[in-house]
Design an enzyme around this catalytic site. Structure first.
Site, PDB file in Angstrom:
ATOM      1  N   ASP A   1       0.860  -1.186   0.000  1.00  0.00           N
ATOM      2  CA  ASP A   1       0.000   0.000   0.000  1.00  0.00           C
ATOM      3  C   ASP A   1       0.898   1.238   0.000  1.00  0.00           C
ATOM      4  OD1 ASP A   1       0.785   0.549   2.619  1.00  0.00           O
ATOM      5  OD2 ASP A   1      -1.231   0.444   3.476  1.00  0.00           O
TER       6      ASP A   1
ATOM      7  N   HIS B   1       6.940 -29.865  13.186  1.00  0.00           N
ATOM      8  CA  HIS B   1       6.453 -28.603  12.616  1.00  0.00           C
ATOM      9  C   HIS B   1       5.381 -28.854  11.555  1.00  0.00           C
ATOM     10  CE1 HIS B   1       9.544 -26.759  14.929  1.00  0.00           C
ATOM     11  NE2 HIS B   1      10.469 -27.479  14.326  1.00  0.00           N
TER      12      HIS B   1
HETATM   13  C1  RB5 Z   1      -2.018   3.171   6.179  1.00  0.00           C
HETATM   14  O1  RB5 Z   1      -2.038   4.468   6.652  1.00  0.00           O
HETATM   15  C2  RB5 Z   1      -1.585   2.225   7.276  1.00  0.00           C
HETATM   16  O2  RB5 Z   1      -2.633   2.074   8.188  1.00  0.00           O
HETATM   17  C3  RB5 Z   1      -1.190   0.886   6.695  1.00  0.00           C
HETATM   18  O3  RB5 Z   1      -0.156   1.069   5.790  1.00  0.00           O
HETATM   19  C4  RB5 Z   1      -0.705  -0.149   7.678  1.00  0.00           C
HETATM   20  O4  RB5 Z   1       0.246   0.359   8.535  1.00  0.00           O
HETATM   21  C5  RB5 Z   1      -1.776  -0.870   8.389  1.00  0.00           C
HETATM   22  O5  RB5 Z   1      -1.557  -1.836   9.135  1.00  0.00           O
END
Ligand code: RB5
Length: 145
Positions: A8, A133
């Site tokens: 992201d 495991h």
């Molecule tokens: C995005 O702002 C942030 O929440 C995401 O990248 C992550 O850290 C979520 O767990």
């Protein structure tokens, strides 16, 4: 080897670093990450990478968000996925040796004690140890039923 990567907006630069590190190890990378810091939702990115992984031909996947937490939680909700979020090289190696993790996650906003590239190497250079495991990993997978 072949890997799928997604990220992201919290890990654009880290995701680029990971792609070039994997390629330097002659690992083919299908990079599905976003290239700008425009906000997107990490569950969508996790699903995109897992959907691609499930098509087959991949050895593992890498997921990155700001902390690695949200995207790893998301991936672990999807059947067949064992996504590790290692703190250091020791945990990264054990993610493969003990947990047979097929995804590994990192945070682009985390100051790790070990370099992410070193953690990736520790994960890639380790092998699943099987034995007790394998029994435990089978029990993890039974939790999906
Ligand atoms: C995005 O702002 C942030 O929440 C995401 O990248 C992550 O850290 C979520 O767990």
């Amino acid at each position: 080897m072949k890997a799928v990567i997604a990220n992201d907006h919290g890990a654009v630069e880290l995701s680029r670093r990971i792609k070039s590190h994997l390629e330097s190890r002659n690992i083919e990378v299908n990079w599905l990450g976003i290239t700008t810091e425009d906000s997107c939702d990490y569950p969508d990115q996790a699903k995109k990478a897992v959907d691609e992984f499930r098509k087959g031909g991949y050895d593992f996947g890498v997921l990155c968000c700001g902390t690695g937490i949200g995207i790893s939680i998301s991936a672990n909700k999807l059947d067949g996925i064992r996504c590790a979020l290692p703190q250091n090289c020791f945990a990264a190696a054990l993610a493969r040796e003990h947990n047979d993790a097929n995804f590994i996650a990192f945070g682009g906003r985390i100051a790790y004690q070990d370099k992410v590239e070193d953690m990736l190497d520790a994960y890639l250079d380790a092998s699943f140890q099987g034995g007790r495991h394998a029994r435990r990993v089978a029990k993890i997978m039974d939790l999906e039923k």
